[in-house]
Structures are given as C-alpha cells and as structure tokens.
Motif scaffolding. Structure first.
Motif, mmCIF file in Angstrom:
data_model
loop_
_atom_site.group_PDB
_atom_site.id
_atom_site.type_symbol
_atom_site.label_atom_id
_atom_site.label_comp_id
_atom_site.label_asym_id
_atom_site.label_seq_id
_atom_site.Cartn_x
_atom_site.Cartn_y
_atom_site.Cartn_z
ATOM 1 N N GLU A 96 0.832 -1.210 0.000
ATOM 2 C CA GLU A 96 0.000 0.000 0.000
ATOM 3 C C GLU A 96 0.864 1.257 0.000
ATOM 4 O O GLU A 96 0.563 2.229 -0.692
ATOM 5 C CB GLU A 96 -0.946 0.002 1.197
ATOM 6 N N GLU A 97 1.955 1.226 0.766
ATOM 7 C CA GLU A 97 2.870 2.373 0.783
ATOM 8 C C GLU A 97 3.538 2.568 -0.570
ATOM 9 O O GLU A 97 3.675 3.689 -1.049
ATOM 10 C CB GLU A 97 3.939 2.202 1.861
ATOM 11 N N GLU A 100 1.022 4.060 -2.943
ATOM 12 C CA GLU A 100 0.809 5.472 -2.618
ATOM 13 C C GLU A 100 1.984 6.326 -3.096
ATOM 14 O O GLU A 100 1.803 7.373 -3.696
ATOM 15 C CB GLU A 100 0.630 5.610 -1.106
#
Length: 115
Positions: A96-97, A100
C-alpha cells in the motif's frame, strides 16, 4: 548488515525493517551501481542469517528490490521514515505504501512486492 557493507566500501546511512522487508538509506560512490550494491548486501546478509541459524529454513531475499534517489534536503525525513517502520505498517502494508508513493511521485509500479 552494516558491518559487512563497510567491508565492501558500501555506506549504509540508516537501516531498519519490518517482518518481511528491510529499508536501507545508502550513499553510493561514483563507481557503484545500485544493482551491484544490492547484490552484495543481499548476498552477505543471507549468508550471515543462514550461518547464524536464525531461520529454520534456508533464508533467501527475493530477487527484486525497490530503489529511489533522495535529495540531500530529504535525508532526515527518509531516516525518520525508516526509523518508524513498525508504526507505518500498523497503518498500511508495504505494498500500500509503494502504491501510494508511486501515485504521488508518478512512478510506475513494475511488480507486486509480495510476489
């Protein structure tokens, strides 16, 4: 990891990790490539982990790695990010990081880190 890197003239400024990955802030010399540095760091650390018996299985890093350059003005922020891995991953996964980060800075995500 840092001790073995120093023997190979690799300067690891800051290192920390979480359950399934590791972050390193590395300063490359003009004659070093990211590929050669990652090969040495991964190889030396895998050897040490296996020789130390830290795992019940043969430890191997995945072949891939994720690397970006950092300007001098952002080094302290990167150190802080690396220092706080446990906090970050209580809020979102590494993938997810990466997603992003790729969206914010316009990088293409070439593969899923968990593969």
């Amino acid at each position: 990891m840092r001790e073995n890197a120093e023997k190979k003239a690799i300067y690891i400024d800051f290192v920390n990790g979480y359950t399934d990955h590791c972050h390193c802030l590395i300063s490359l010399n003009s004659d070093q490539t990211m590929s050669s540095v990652m090969q040495l760091i991964k190889g030396e650390s895998s050897h040490w982990i296996n020789q130390s018996g830290l795992c019940d299985y043969k430890f191997e890093w995945q072949n891939e790695y994720y690397a970006v350059s950092v300007s001098d003005s952002q080094v302290d922020k990167v150190r802080e990010y690396i220092r706080n891995q446990e906090k970050h991953h209580n809020e979102k996964t590494f993938n997810e990081e990466v997603d992003e980060f790729a969206a914010i800075y316009g990088f293409a995500k070439l593969y899923d880190i968990s593969d």
